[in-house]
Design a protein around this motif. Structure first.
Motif, mmCIF file in Angstrom:
data_model
loop_
_atom_site.group_PDB
_atom_site.id
_atom_site.type_symbol
_atom_site.label_atom_id
_atom_site.label_comp_id
_atom_site.label_asym_id
_atom_site.label_seq_id
_atom_site.Cartn_x
_atom_site.Cartn_y
_atom_site.Cartn_z
ATOM 1 N N ALA A 165 0.812 -1.218 0.000
ATOM 2 C CA ALA A 165 0.000 0.000 0.000
ATOM 3 C C ALA A 165 0.846 1.270 0.000
ATOM 4 C CB ALA A 165 -0.928 0.002 1.219
ATOM 5 N N THR A 166 2.144 1.165 -0.274
ATOM 6 C CA THR A 166 3.011 2.339 -0.200
ATOM 7 C C THR A 166 2.616 3.407 -1.210
ATOM 8 O OG1 THR A 166 4.860 1.021 0.640
ATOM 9 C CG2 THR A 166 5.398 3.119 -0.370
ATOM 10 N N GLU A 167 2.298 3.002 -2.446
ATOM 11 C CA GLU A 167 1.936 3.982 -3.468
ATOM 12 C C GLU A 167 0.761 4.837 -3.014
ATOM 13 O OE1 GLU A 167 1.159 3.918 -8.253
ATOM 14 O OE2 GLU A 167 -0.199 2.716 -7.011
ATOM 15 N N LYS A 168 -0.274 4.209 -2.516
ATOM 16 C CA LYS A 168 -1.479 4.935 -2.107
ATOM 17 C C LYS A 168 -1.180 5.898 -0.961
ATOM 18 C CE LYS A 168 -4.493 2.820 0.474
ATOM 19 N NZ LYS A 168 -5.592 1.945 0.963
ATOM 20 N N GLY A 224 3.688 2.804 -13.686
ATOM 21 C CA GLY A 224 2.843 3.161 -12.567
ATOM 22 C C GLY A 224 2.051 4.418 -12.869
ATOM 23 N N PHE A 225 1.647 5.137 -11.814
ATOM 24 C CA PHE A 225 0.860 6.346 -11.976
ATOM 25 C C PHE A 225 1.708 7.469 -12.553
ATOM 26 C CE2 PHE A 225 -0.132 10.546 -10.212
ATOM 27 C CZ PHE A 225 -1.388 10.748 -10.769
ATOM 28 N N SER A 255 7.526 11.712 -6.409
ATOM 29 C CA SER A 255 6.506 11.049 -7.215
ATOM 30 C C SER A 255 6.625 9.540 -7.036
ATOM 31 C CB SER A 255 6.663 11.433 -8.685
ATOM 32 O OG SER A 255 6.389 12.805 -8.876
ATOM 33 N N THR A 256 5.569 8.843 -7.414
ATOM 34 C CA THR A 256 5.556 7.402 -7.183
ATOM 35 C C THR A 256 6.066 6.593 -8.364
ATOM 36 O OG1 THR A 256 3.257 7.233 -7.943
ATOM 37 C CG2 THR A 256 3.610 7.628 -5.591
ATOM 38 N N ASP A 476 4.901 -2.389 -4.448
ATOM 39 C CA ASP A 476 3.691 -2.964 -3.854
ATOM 40 C C ASP A 476 3.365 -4.330 -4.431
ATOM 41 O OD1 ASP A 476 3.277 -0.780 -2.195
ATOM 42 O OD2 ASP A 476 1.845 0.204 -3.539
ATOM 43 N N GLN A 477 3.713 -4.533 -5.707
ATOM 44 C CA GLN A 477 3.390 -5.802 -6.372
ATOM 45 C C GLN A 477 4.451 -6.877 -6.173
ATOM 46 O OE1 GLN A 477 2.698 -4.556 -10.433
ATOM 47 N NE2 GLN A 477 1.055 -3.167 -9.811
#
Length: 500
Positions: A165-168, A224-225, A255-256, A476-477
């Protein structure tokens, strides 16, 4: 015309139409894949400067900080309140600052409705204080990591690190800077007045859907995003008035997934004086510096009275192929921050020709070599497992790690606890921008890097540090592994997840 011929003609026509549709769809995707905000930013919002965190000295001389993870709302745009997370506020957090040799303690309270962590990115500290996925803080709970600062002056940062859940958590606003000072190595000739001629520049990319953040991943964007615009320190379209001849910008890519190549709109040169882990041996005069997620760079730019210039992110050509470059942000351009010089500027000393000695190994005393193959499915063929130790290192030893990306997409590589030296990039000496102390490096497809590092402990066979891709959706994945530091001959324990 025979029936067979009619069928063939119809089939050919259908295939032609399908081909045109597919080709048209691909052309539409290709032409709409890049983002360009150059010349489109109004620069009408004054850059916010994160406040320096308050602290107090305990009876034993420990410097104590307090951080609270909390929900909030922020008007990034007039009249539109966006739901956010932050430390001690609605978005991002204060800048922590401590000196080498100081004992520090950070009292963290989780005011969110889900568990999270606080990781000290770039910090050398005991594994149980690292804030990785094994140091989860439950909602309503507290955690008080403490350690002694034992590394050179540097621009570090802190952010959540919950597995999966790090990205979120980072996208919602949980991040901040942690500046280290070293009286023995600080250079008075470098701009050093925080918020005046020494500016934090926390860069993030964002997309809004109405008032809310849109964190969706675009089609074909396997990095990613990737957002539609940038903001600095939580400020959209920011400007900063400066009154000094030279200004130090502490660039942080928070940024992620997006990688930036920073420079200025008029292509002026600047002095690169520091990288992730602190000052370089000597400054490098550059026009561009590339930072992938998690990387930092300290640059000194010279201003002339009354002028304006824009910090810009330029297109990049090292993504390992046109397809990846197009769909993962390599062709994008952003106007990031406008600097406005006063009509009269305070004079500043020139950047010194020598900055210090690197406190990172050069590879000559390495006792072990390790290899890491980066794939989105995992590192060295294995996805992250919380209860598995992937590597065991002996305290007090130096090693070389060779990291390779042949995965067809961009990755980067971050190692907890240590700063390392880049020895080689594809068998060649590193560029000037990679010659300082590093903890995170960008590895586009087709890149192999050789890194030198030393593990000075303390030993803890039961609590691991992480190494991982810092493109956060990849992390995360499962693009993450674990290593423990042990005494010579000691075996690794079996790590488990501990909540606070």
């Amino acid at each position: 015309m025979s029936r067979t011929k009619r069928v063939l003609v119809i089939a050919g026509s259908v295939l032609t139409v399908l081909s045109l549709l597919v080709g048209g769809a691909f052309l539409w995707l290709w032409t709409g894949a890049d983002v360009n905000t150059v010349g489109k930013e109004s620069f009408d919002n004054e850059l916010a400067i994160p406040p320096l965190a308050e602290s107090r000295l305990g009876k034993d001389g420990t410097r104590v900080f307090d951080l609270r993870m909390q929900q909030g709302q922020k008007e990034f745009r007039d009249g539109r309140k966006t739901s956010t997370w932050g430390f001690n506020g609605d978005y991002l957090g204060p800048t922590l600052r401590a000196e080498r040799g100081e004992k520090v303690r950070v009292r963290i309270r989780n005011g969110l409705d889900e568990p999270s962590t606080v990781h000290w990115h770039g910090m050398h500290l005991p594994a149980e204080m690292d804030g990785g996925p094994h140091q989860m803080v439950a909602p309503g709970a507290t955690w008080s990591p403490h350690w002694t600062v034992d590394q050179p002056a540097a621009t570090l940062w802190y952010h959540p690190h919950p597995h999966g859940a790090t990205e979120k958590h980072v996208q919602r606003g949980l991040a901040g800077m942690f500046l280290l000072d070293d009286p023995a190595s600080d250079r008075p000739a470098l701009p050093g007045r925080y918020g005046i001629d020494d500016l934090p520049v926390i860069v993030q990319d964002v997309t809004f859907e109405g008032a809310d953040f849109d964190h969706g991943h675009g089609m074909m964007q396997n990095a990613g995003f990737l957002g539609e615009r940038t903001m600095v320190n939580g400020t959209l379209s920011p400007y900063r008035e400066v009154a000094d001849e030279r200004v130090r910008l502490r660039l942080l890519n928070a940024s992620t997934a997006r990688t930036y190549t920073f420079g200025f709109s008029d292509d002026r040169a600047f002095d690169l004086v520091g990288t992730d882990g602190g000052l370089m041996e000597r400054p490098a005069a550059l026009e561009r510096v590339q930072l992938s997620p998690g990387e930092r760079a300290e640059i000194v730019v010279t201003m002339r009275p009354g002028e304006r210039t824009v910090l810009r992110s330029f297109p990049q050509d090292n993504y390992g192929g046109a397809w990846q470059q197009r769909f993962n942000g390599g062709d994008d351009s952003f106007d990031v921050l406008q600097l406005r010089a006063a009509d009269r500027l305070r004079p500043s000393p020139r950047t010194p020709a020598e900055l210090g000695t690197l406190e990172v190994p050069d590879g000559t005393k390495a006792v072990k070599a390790r290899h890491f193959d980066l794939k989105r499915s995992g590192i060295n063929g294995r996805a992250m497992a919380m209860d598995r130790v992937d590597e065991i290192v002996t305290r007090g030893t130096a090693e070389t790690w060779t990291v390779r990306n042949t995965n067809g997409m961009p990755h980067n590589f971050h190692v907890h606890d240590v700063q390392f030296r880049v020895l080689e990039v594809n068998g060649e000496p590193p560029s000037a921008a990679l010659r300082g102390p590093k903890d995170t490096v960008f590895l586009p497809h087709g890149t192999t890097m050789k890194l030198a590092m030393r593990f000075d402990g303390p030993a803890d066979p039961d609590t691991p540090y992480m190494y991982h891709c810092h493109l956060l959706s990849h992390e995360d994945q499962g693009m993450m592994g674990q290593f423990v530091v042990v005494e010579k001959g000691q075996k690794a324990g079996r790590p488990g997840e501990h909540r606070h």
